[in-house]
Design a protein around this motif. Structure first.
Motif, PDB file in Angstrom:
ATOM      1  N   VAL A  39     -36.484   0.308 -24.027  1.00  0.00           N
ATOM      2  CA  VAL A  39     -37.460   1.378 -24.237  1.00  0.00           C
ATOM      3  C   VAL A  39     -37.018   2.212 -25.443  1.00  0.00           C
ATOM      4  O   VAL A  39     -35.849   2.577 -25.536  1.00  0.00           O
ATOM      5  CB  VAL A  39     -37.571   2.276 -22.989  1.00  0.00           C
ATOM      6  N   PRO A  40     -37.916   2.502 -26.383  1.00  0.00           N
ATOM      7  CA  PRO A  40     -37.536   3.317 -27.541  1.00  0.00           C
ATOM      8  C   PRO A  40     -36.915   4.642 -27.108  1.00  0.00           C
ATOM      9  O   PRO A  40     -37.466   5.355 -26.260  1.00  0.00           O
ATOM     10  CB  PRO A  40     -38.862   3.533 -28.273  1.00  0.00           C
ATOM     11  N   LEU A  41     -35.774   4.983 -27.692  1.00  0.00           N
ATOM     12  CA  LEU A  41     -35.049   6.171 -27.274  1.00  0.00           C
ATOM     13  C   LEU A  41     -35.714   7.464 -27.722  1.00  0.00           C
ATOM     14  O   LEU A  41     -35.320   8.548 -27.290  1.00  0.00           O
ATOM     15  CB  LEU A  41     -33.604   6.108 -27.786  1.00  0.00           C
ATOM     16  N   ASP A  42     -36.723   7.367 -28.581  1.00  0.00           N
ATOM     17  CA  ASP A  42     -37.467   8.569 -28.971  1.00  0.00           C
ATOM     18  C   ASP A  42     -38.722   8.776 -28.121  1.00  0.00           C
ATOM     19  O   ASP A  42     -39.537   9.656 -28.401  1.00  0.00           O
ATOM     20  CB  ASP A  42     -37.831   8.526 -30.452  1.00  0.00           C
ATOM     21  N   THR A  43     -38.880   7.976 -27.070  1.00  0.00           N
ATOM     22  CA  THR A  43     -40.020   8.115 -26.163  1.00  0.00           C
ATOM     23  C   THR A  43     -40.018   9.502 -25.516  1.00  0.00           C
ATOM     24  O   THR A  43     -38.984   9.982 -25.058  1.00  0.00           O
ATOM     25  CB  THR A  43     -39.967   7.041 -25.062  1.00  0.00           C
ATOM     26  N   ARG A  44     -41.176  10.134 -25.502  1.00  0.00           N
ATOM     27  CA  ARG A  44     -41.333  11.430 -24.845  1.00  0.00           C
ATOM     28  C   ARG A  44     -42.400  11.311 -23.760  1.00  0.00           C
ATOM     29  O   ARG A  44     -43.475  10.765 -24.010  1.00  0.00           O
ATOM     30  CB  ARG A  44     -41.730  12.509 -25.860  1.00  0.00           C
ATOM     31  N   LEU A  45     -42.108  11.827 -22.589  1.00  0.00           N
ATOM     32  CA  LEU A  45     -43.026  11.754 -21.466  1.00  0.00           C
ATOM     33  C   LEU A  45     -43.744  13.088 -21.270  1.00  0.00           C
ATOM     34  O   LEU A  45     -43.197  14.144 -21.586  1.00  0.00           O
ATOM     35  CB  LEU A  45     -42.273  11.354 -20.198  1.00  0.00           C
TER      36      LEU A  45
ATOM     37  N   ARG B 164     -39.225  -7.872 -23.495  1.00  0.00           N
ATOM     38  CA  ARG B 164     -38.941  -7.434 -24.858  1.00  0.00           C
ATOM     39  C   ARG B 164     -39.054  -5.913 -24.918  1.00  0.00           C
ATOM     40  O   ARG B 164     -39.672  -5.291 -24.052  1.00  0.00           O
ATOM     41  CB  ARG B 164     -39.927  -8.070 -25.844  1.00  0.00           C
ATOM     42  N   PRO B 165     -38.479  -5.306 -25.954  1.00  0.00           N
ATOM     43  CA  PRO B 165     -38.577  -3.856 -26.067  1.00  0.00           C
ATOM     44  C   PRO B 165     -40.015  -3.386 -26.100  1.00  0.00           C
ATOM     45  O   PRO B 165     -40.901  -4.057 -26.625  1.00  0.00           O
ATOM     46  CB  PRO B 165     -37.860  -3.564 -27.388  1.00  0.00           C
TER      47      PRO B 165
END
Length: 554
Positions: A87-93, A340-341
Motif C-alpha cells: 500500500v502506498p505509504l502516502d495513503t491518507r484515509l 501487487r501494490p
C-alpha cells in the motif's frame, strides 16, 4: 550441548528434523554463550528460540530456530511489512460527515448526520508524527475529541442550527468483527483489547483516573474515591460499592465489565495520601461512542438534535479460526487477481460539497439525498505504521490488516481476508516458508499465532533489500531512545544501536530486529521465549544479555 541433543532427536524422529536448523553457525563462541545463558537455572525451563544471521542470510547463531513460538507483538512486524510493501505509504484515509435527508432549509437539517469511519486509526488526540519523549518529560494531556470538535465547528460554520434526525456513528466500511479470532475474554476490558473498527476514536479507549476520597470532619471513614474520565463523556455507568479509601492500604484497583455491558465495576483500595491512579479501559461500541461525542459537541455549540446517538455496523464476518487456518494453509482468498501494490486514487482535495449541491448523491427514497458536509483527512499511512510499531498499538495493527483487502480491492475487509493476503505476500514475495507461520490477527493478541524465529529473520533480511525497507526499519523502537525500548539498552554500546520490535503476552517475550555490532556489521536477530516463569522477568534480563553478546561478537 543442546544442539547435540537436538541432533539425536532428529535421528529418532523424522518430523523433528524439520524443526531444526540444517546449517552450521558461523560463530561457535557466540553459540556457546547463548546456550550457556539459556541453560541458567532461572530461565532453563522456558522454551527458547534464537536466530541470528547476516543481512545476506549466513547463520551466525541458532537455537530451536525452526520450532514454533507464540510471537506476541512480533506479529506486528509481518503486518506492517506487508502493508508497507503493498500500500502506498502516502495513503491518507478519510473520516467523513454526511447529511442524509430531504434538505437544509432555514438552518434546519431534515434528516440524519452520519459520521462515517474510513479506517483512520489516528482519529484521536495523539500527537502524530510520533515524537519520543525527552528524559524526564511527561506525556502532555491529549485532547482526544479534537477532531470531533473540528467537525462540529464545520457544521456550525455552515449555518446548521437544528438537526431533525439522529447522529449516526458508521463503522460499516468493515465487516462487523470487533474482535479477531481467539482474543482473550479478560483482555476486552482493557485498552489493548479494545474492539477493531473503521471508525476509531481515541484508540477506542477511555482513561479512568481514581482519586482518593476525603475524610469529612468528625467522621472516622473516608469518602468513596472519585472517578474522572478522559475524554469526559458519559458512556459507562460506574459501580463503586466495593471501591474504598483505606489509610495505609496499597493502591490495588480492579476493573470488570461483562461483554456488551455498559456497567463498569471498580473494586479495591487506595490510600488517602496516594497519588491518583489511571487506567485505560476499552470502549464497548466505538461507533456509538463517536456519535455521542459528536452529538454533545453539536449541542455545546447551540445546535439542537431531536434524535439519538446510534451506531451503524456492517454485516457480521463469517470466518472463524478453524476456517482461517485451513484457508491460510491452502493460501486461499476471495480473489485470484495478482497480488501487487495498490494504486493511489486521486482525492478530491478539500472538496466538501454543501448539502443540496449538485455533487450530492440522490438516494432511492423520494426526495432524499446524501452529501458530504465535512471531511477529516488523516495523516499519511507511514506515520501510522511508526505509531503502530513504536508503541505496539494493537488496534492500529489489526485495523491495518483488516483494511488491506479494501486497499488492494481483493475481497471483504475481514481479519481472515487480510491474513490470507498477508500470507500470499510473505510466501510469494518475501520467500518465507509457508510451514513456518500461521497468524490469526495483525497485532499478536491471539494466543494461536505461531511462527519460527527463522521466519522472522527472513522477513527482516527481505525488508532490508526493499525500497520501503529503510522507512520500515525506522518505525521500530530504538534501544535506549524511544517506544517500547526506551528503558532497555540505555547505555553504550547498545543505546541507539538496537532497532527491534518487542513482544509480550502472558508467559511470552520476544525481541526481533536489527543490531549494529562492534565489528561494524549490522545483523538481524530474533529472540523468542515461551512458557517462562509467570510474574518473572529473568528471561528479559537473559535476552538482553544475549543481545549484548551478539553485539560484542567478532
Amino acid at each position: 550441548m543442546l544442539r547435540s541433543a537436538a541432533a539425536l532427536l532428529c535421528l529418532a524422529t523424522a518430523s523433528a528434523c524439520l524443526a531444526q536448523t540444517t546449517t552450521t553457525a558461523l560463530n561457535p563462541t557466540l553459540q556457546q554463550q547463548i546456550e550457556t545463558i539459556t541453560q541458567e537455572p532461572a530461565v532453563v525451563r522456558a522454551h527458547w528460540g534464537v536466530s541470528v544471521t547476516t543481512l545476506s542470510g549466513a547463520p551466525i547463531a541458532t537455537l530451536n530456530d525452526g520450532q514454533f513460538f507464540q510471537p506476541a507483538s512480533n506479529t506486528k512486524l509481518f503486518t506492517t511489512a506487508t502493508v508497507s510493501a503493498l500500500v502506498p505509504l502516502d495513503t491518507r484515509l478519510h473520516t467523513r460527515l454526511l447529511a442524509v435527508g430531504t434538505g437544509l432549509r432555514d438552518g434546519v437539517l431534515q434528516g440524519d448526520l452520519i459520521l462515517r469511519g474510513g479506517g483512520d486509526a489516528n482519529f484521536s488526540g495523539r500527537p502524530v508524527p510520533y515524537r519520543p519523549l525527552k528524559p524526564g518529560e511527561k506525556e502532555p494531556p491529549r485532547p482526544e475529541l479534537r477532531y470531533i470538535d473540528e467537525l462540529a465547528d464545520r457544521i456550525q460554520q455552515q449555518g446548521i442550527r437544528s438537526i431533525q434526525g439522529d447522529i449516526r456513528g458508521d463503522d460499516s466500511l468493515l465487516a462487523y468483527q470487533p474482535y479477531p479470532p481467539d482474543w482473550s475474554l479478560d483482555d476486552m476490558v482493557w485498552y489493548y483489547g479494545a474492539p477493531i473498527t473503521s471508525l476509531m476514536i481515541a484508540d477506542n479507549s477511555i482513561d479512568i483516573t481514581v482519586t482518593p476520597g476525603k475524610q469529612q470532619p468528625g467522621q472516622p471513614t473516608y469518602d468513596t474515591p472519585s472517578i474522572h474520565l478522559n475524554p469526559d463523556l458519559s458512556y459507562y455507568e460506574f459501580d463503586t460499592h466495593d471501591l474504598k479509601t483505606v489509610p495505609g492500604a496499597p493502591t490495588r484497583i480492579d476493573f470488570d465489565r461483562m461483554p456488551g455491558s455498559r456497567v463498569l465495576h471498580l473494586r479495591g483500595t487506595i490510600a488517602p495520601d496516594a497519588a491518583p491512579s489511571t487506567e485505560s479501559i476499552s470502549i464497548d461500541d466505538p461507533a456509538e461512542y463517536a456519535a455521542l461525542a459528536l452529538k454533545r459537541a453539536l449541542e455545546q455549540r447551540g445546535i439542537t438534535v431531536t434524535g439519538q446517538a446510534v451506531a451503524k455496523h456492517g454485516p457480521l464476518a463469517g470466518l472463524q479460526r478453524d476456517d482461517l487456518v485451513e484457508a491460510s494453509i491452502a493460501g486461499k482468498t476471495t480473489s485470484t487477481s495478482p497480488l501487487r501494490p495498490a494504486v493511489t486514487v486521486p482525492d478530491a482535495g478539500g472538496n466538501t460539497p454543501m448539502f443540496g449541491s449538485a455533487e450530492c448523491t440522490r438516494l432511492q427514497a423520494a426526495g432524499s439525498v446524501a452529501c458530504v458536509v465535512a471531511d477529516h483527512v488523516g495523516l499519511p499511512l507511514a506515520d501510522d505504521i511508526v505509531v503502530t510499531n513504536k508503541v505496539s498499538q494493537n488496534q492500529h495493527a489489526d485495523l491495518l490488516l483488516r483494511m488491506l483487502p479494501l486497499e488492494l480491492n481483493q475481497g471483504a475487509a475481514t481479519t481472515a481476508n487480510g491474513a490470507m493476503l498477508e500470507r500470499r505476500f510473505l510466501t510469494e514475495q518475501a520467500d518465507i516458508d509457508p510451514r513456518d507461520f500461521y497468524f490469526n490477527d495483525g497485532s499478536g493478541m491471539s494466543g494461536h499465532n505461531i511462527v519460527t524465529p527463522r521466519a522472522i529473520t527472513q522477513l527482516l533480511r527481505y525488508a532490508s533489500t526493499q525500497p520501503w525497507g529503510a522507512q520500515w526499519k525506522a518505525s521500530l523502537p530504538v534501544g535506549g531512545v524511544d517506544g517500547s525500548l526506551r528503558s532497555r539498552f540505555p547505555n553504550e554500546p547498545l543505546k541507539n544501536h538496537v532497532f527491534a520490535k518487542t513482544g509480550t503476552l502472558g508467559e511470552v517475550h520476544a525481541l526481533s530486529g536489527y543490531l549494529d555490532c562492534r565489528s561494524g556489521q549490522t545483523v538481524v536477530f530474533s529472540l523468542m521465549v515461551n512458557t517462562h516463569t509467570p510474574l518473572n522477568n529473568d528471561d528479559l534480563k537473559a535476552m538482553d544479555r544475549i543481545v549484548a553478546s551478539i553485539a560484542a561478537a567478532e
